[in-house]
Write an enzyme that holds these catalytic residues in place. Structure first.
Site, PDB file in Angstrom:
ATOM      1  N   CYS A   1       0.818  -1.232   0.000  1.00 44.58           N
ATOM      2  CA  CYS A   1       0.000   0.000   0.000  1.00 44.58           C
ATOM      3  C   CYS A   1       0.846   1.274   0.000  1.00 44.58           C
ATOM      4  CB  CYS A   1      -0.959   0.000   1.170  1.00 44.58           C
ATOM      5  SG  CYS A   1      -1.990  -1.468   1.238  1.00 44.58           S
TER       6      CYS A   1
ATOM      7  N   HIS B   1      -3.231   7.204   2.380  1.00 48.05           N
ATOM      8  CA  HIS B   1      -3.640   5.913   1.816  1.00 48.05           C
ATOM      9  C   HIS B   1      -5.084   5.638   2.230  1.00 48.05           C
ATOM     10  CE1 HIS B   1      -3.997   1.790   0.854  1.00 48.05           C
ATOM     11  NE2 HIS B   1      -3.774   1.334   2.078  1.00 48.05           N
TER      12      HIS B   1
ATOM     13  N   ASN C   1     -10.107  -0.323  -0.170  1.00 48.64           N
ATOM     14  CA  ASN C   1      -8.651  -0.235  -0.160  1.00 48.64           C
ATOM     15  C   ASN C   1      -8.111  -0.823  -1.468  1.00 48.64           C
ATOM     16  OD1 ASN C   1      -5.919  -0.436   0.301  1.00 48.64           O
ATOM     17  ND2 ASN C   1      -6.118  -1.335   2.338  1.00 48.64           N
TER      18      ASN C   1
HETATM   19  N1  ACO Z   1     -18.918  -8.320   8.813  1.00 45.59           N
HETATM   20  C1  ACO Z   1     -19.503  -8.548  10.005  1.00 45.59           C
HETATM   21  N2  ACO Z   1     -18.797  -8.934  11.090  1.00 45.59           N
HETATM   22  C2  ACO Z   1     -17.463  -9.077  10.942  1.00 45.59           C
HETATM   23  C3  ACO Z   1     -16.810  -8.853   9.718  1.00 45.59           C
HETATM   24  C4  ACO Z   1     -17.591  -8.469   8.633  1.00 45.59           C
HETATM   25  N3  ACO Z   1     -17.070  -8.204   7.410  1.00 45.59           N
HETATM   26  N4  ACO Z   1     -15.491  -9.082   9.891  1.00 45.59           N
HETATM   27  C5  ACO Z   1     -15.309  -9.430  11.168  1.00 45.59           C
HETATM   28  N5  ACO Z   1     -16.502  -9.425  11.816  1.00 45.59           N
HETATM   29  C6  ACO Z   1     -16.783  -9.740  13.214  1.00 45.59           C
HETATM   30  C7  ACO Z   1     -15.742 -10.659  13.819  1.00 45.59           C
HETATM   31  O1  ACO Z   1     -16.035 -11.989  13.534  1.00 45.59           O
HETATM   32  C8  ACO Z   1     -15.883 -10.327  15.285  1.00 45.59           C
HETATM   33  O2  ACO Z   1     -17.017 -10.991  15.773  1.00 45.59           O
HETATM   34  P1  ACO Z   1     -17.021 -11.590  17.295  1.00 45.59           P
HETATM   35  O3  ACO Z   1     -16.884 -10.399  18.192  1.00 45.59           O
HETATM   36  O4  ACO Z   1     -18.346 -12.267  17.369  1.00 45.59           O
HETATM   37  O5  ACO Z   1     -15.845 -12.509  17.347  1.00 45.59           O
HETATM   38  C9  ACO Z   1     -16.205  -8.845  15.296  1.00 45.59           C
HETATM   39  O6  ACO Z   1     -16.700  -8.539  13.968  1.00 45.59           O
HETATM   40  C10 ACO Z   1     -15.025  -7.973  15.608  1.00 45.59           C
HETATM   41  O7  ACO Z   1     -13.928  -8.415  14.803  1.00 45.59           O
HETATM   42  P2  ACO Z   1     -12.573  -7.649  14.811  1.00 45.59           P
HETATM   43  O8  ACO Z   1     -11.654  -8.211  13.777  1.00 45.59           O
HETATM   44  O9  ACO Z   1     -12.066  -7.566  16.216  1.00 45.59           O
HETATM   45  O10 ACO Z   1     -13.062  -6.208  14.347  1.00 45.59           O
HETATM   46  P3  ACO Z   1     -12.323  -4.843  14.437  1.00 45.59           P
HETATM   47  O11 ACO Z   1     -13.109  -3.920  15.287  1.00 45.59           O
HETATM   48  O12 ACO Z   1     -10.866  -4.959  14.704  1.00 45.59           O
HETATM   49  O13 ACO Z   1     -12.476  -4.332  12.949  1.00 45.59           O
HETATM   50  C11 ACO Z   1     -11.165  -4.112  10.971  1.00 45.59           C
HETATM   51  C12 ACO Z   1     -11.846  -5.080  11.900  1.00 45.59           C
HETATM   52  C13 ACO Z   1     -12.206  -3.246  10.304  1.00 45.59           C
HETATM   53  C14 ACO Z   1     -10.407  -4.913   9.928  1.00 45.59           C
HETATM   54  C15 ACO Z   1     -10.206  -3.232  11.809  1.00 45.59           C
HETATM   55  O14 ACO Z   1      -9.359  -4.023  12.611  1.00 45.59           O
HETATM   56  C16 ACO Z   1      -9.360  -2.375  10.955  1.00 45.59           C
HETATM   57  O15 ACO Z   1      -9.846  -1.419  10.400  1.00 45.59           O
HETATM   58  N6  ACO Z   1      -8.050  -2.659  10.872  1.00 45.59           N
HETATM   59  C17 ACO Z   1      -7.179  -1.946   9.982  1.00 45.59           C
HETATM   60  C18 ACO Z   1      -6.909  -2.853   8.883  1.00 45.59           C
HETATM   61  C19 ACO Z   1      -6.914  -2.205   7.547  1.00 45.59           C
HETATM   62  O16 ACO Z   1      -7.445  -1.142   7.293  1.00 45.59           O
HETATM   63  N7  ACO Z   1      -6.294  -2.929   6.682  1.00 45.59           N
HETATM   64  C20 ACO Z   1      -6.215  -2.533   5.355  1.00 45.59           C
HETATM   65  C21 ACO Z   1      -4.985  -3.058   4.820  1.00 45.59           C
HETATM   66  S1  ACO Z   1      -3.674  -2.443   5.659  1.00 45.59           S
HETATM   67  C22 ACO Z   1      -3.201  -1.166   4.888  1.00 45.59           C
HETATM   68  O17 ACO Z   1      -3.688  -0.838   3.844  1.00 45.59           O
HETATM   69  C23 ACO Z   1      -2.185  -0.476   5.581  1.00 45.59           C
END
Ligand code: ACO
Length: 321
Positions: free
Chosen positions: A115, A248, A278
């Site tokens: 990225c 980004h 993304n």
């Molecule tokens: N839809 C519904 N529920 C979901 C989904 C989905 N797509 N994905 C995960 N869940 C659920 C999980 O199963 C979990 O359920 P549980 O509590 O029953 O176990 C719950 O949602 C929470 O899951 P987490 O993974 O802890 O959710 P989090 O609040 O961390 O959000 C996310 C996840 C959005 C990916 C967040 O961590 C984030 O934004 N991270 C940054 C990652 C990013 O932006 N990456 C892009 C690439 S990196 C880059 O470009 C630099």
């Protein structure tokens, strides 16, 4: 003194937008509310099977060439930032050169910094131009991330999309790029990676994107803030003198947290992640092109681009249009 300035931009998103509800209709166990609340993403574009990364790059590049008012054979350096190349080799940049009909022997190579790839490409191109060895660079971020997603993993597949963005960077007597900084720390590779490879005619290991979302979130906010301050200090520019920030486009919450840390109001931040998710290396040039074409970024404006991605890699550049 030779500087490097942006002469034109272009971008391309393949096909119709695929909304969060469309993903639900395709059987993914998610919801529009979950995706919007956690990421700000409302839709993404998915390339049809017949299009490869260099096709997306070609269309974005042709738009950038047109905006710059130059022909393809005026380019003497092509850099494509991608983690989803057309094939193992040749480089997507060489294939793009061929598709653009460039026959002038220009240098062409890919950059693999996920990225952060576009910021890496821009910074490398600027160094070529400032050295006097090259005059006009085509710097492209292009991806078909949909092809490396595990569509049974709802934690990742809803986050990404396909697209391309391109910039023409040319030698100039006035800035141009003011400052830039690039960094990497490979020890963080397990938190965001596609660990598989191809050997002996087989896929060895896991060919899909794997991510520890929370670890990525924390890392991204920290380094995006640090690297923005670094290029501002290097350029001798106060944060208040920057007209626009183009981070980004991974997640609106990461963008908001970074802006807050820097004390930048969100109305000075370009965000397009809602409409294309993304797109990895393509996300910054896509957002830049949108903001130049809709008239927000105007000649004379100062803007800061910054990216973070798998590796981990991160970087930023401060520019003036
Ligand atoms: N839809 C519904 N529920 C979901 C989904 C989905 N797509 N994905 C995960 N869940 C659920 C999980 O199963 C979990 O359920 P549980 O509590 O029953 O176990 C719950 O949602 C929470 O899951 P987490 O993974 O802890 O959710 P989090 O609040 O961390 O959000 C996310 C996840 C959005 C990916 C967040 O961590 C984030 O934004 N991270 C940054 C990652 C990013 O932006 N990456 C892009 C690439 S990196 C880059 O470009 C630099």
């Amino acid at each position: 003194m030779i500087y490097a300035r942006i002469a034109g931009t272009g971008s391309f998103l393949p096909g119709d937008p695929v909304t969060n509800d469309d993903l639900v209709a395709r059987g993914i166990d998610t919801s529009d509310q979950w995706i919007v609340e956690r990421t700000g993403i409302r839709s993404r574009h998915l390339a049809p099977p017949e299009l490869v990364t260099s096709d997306l790059a070609r269309i974005a590049s042709e738009r950038a060439l047109e905006a710059a008012g130059i022909g393809a054979n005026d380019i003497d350096l092509i850099i494509v930032a991608t983690s989803t190349p057309d094939c193992i080799f040749p480089s997507t940049a060489a294939l793009l050169q061929s598709k653009l009909g460039i026959r002038n022997g220009s240098a062409a190579f890919d950059i693999q910094a996920v990225c952060s790839g576009f910021v890496y490409g821009l910074s490398v191109a600027e160094k070529f131009i400032r050295s006097g060895s090259h005059k006009r660079a085509l710097v492209v971020g292009a991806e078909v991330f949909s092809r490396i997603l595990d569509w049974s993993d709802r934690g990742t597949c809803v986050l990404f999309g396909d697209g391309a963005g391109a910039v023409i960077l040319e030698a100039s007597e006035t800035p141009g790029m003011i400052s830039s900084a690039l960094h990497a720390d490979g020890s963080h590779h397990p938190i965001l990676c596609v660990p598989g490879s191809v050997a002996s005619g087989q896929i060895i290991g896991d060919p899909f994107l794997r991510m520890d979302g929370q670890a990525v979130f924390k890392f991204a906010v920290r380094v995006l803030g640090d690297v923005a301050l670094e290029v501002l200090e290097q350029g001798g520019v106060e944060v208040g003198a920057v007209d626009w920030m183009i981070p980004h486009q991974a997640n609106v919450r990461i963008i908001q947290a970074t802006a807050k840390r820097l004390g930048v109001s969100m109305d000075k931040v370009i965000t397009t992640v809602d409409r294309h998710g993304n797109t990895s290396a393509a996300s910054i040039p896509l957002a830049l092109d949108v903001a130049i074409r809709d008239g927000r970024i105007r000649p004379g404006h100062r803007f800061l681009v910054e990216g973070v991605g798998g590796g981990f890699t991160w970087g930023a550049a401060l520019l003036q249009l």
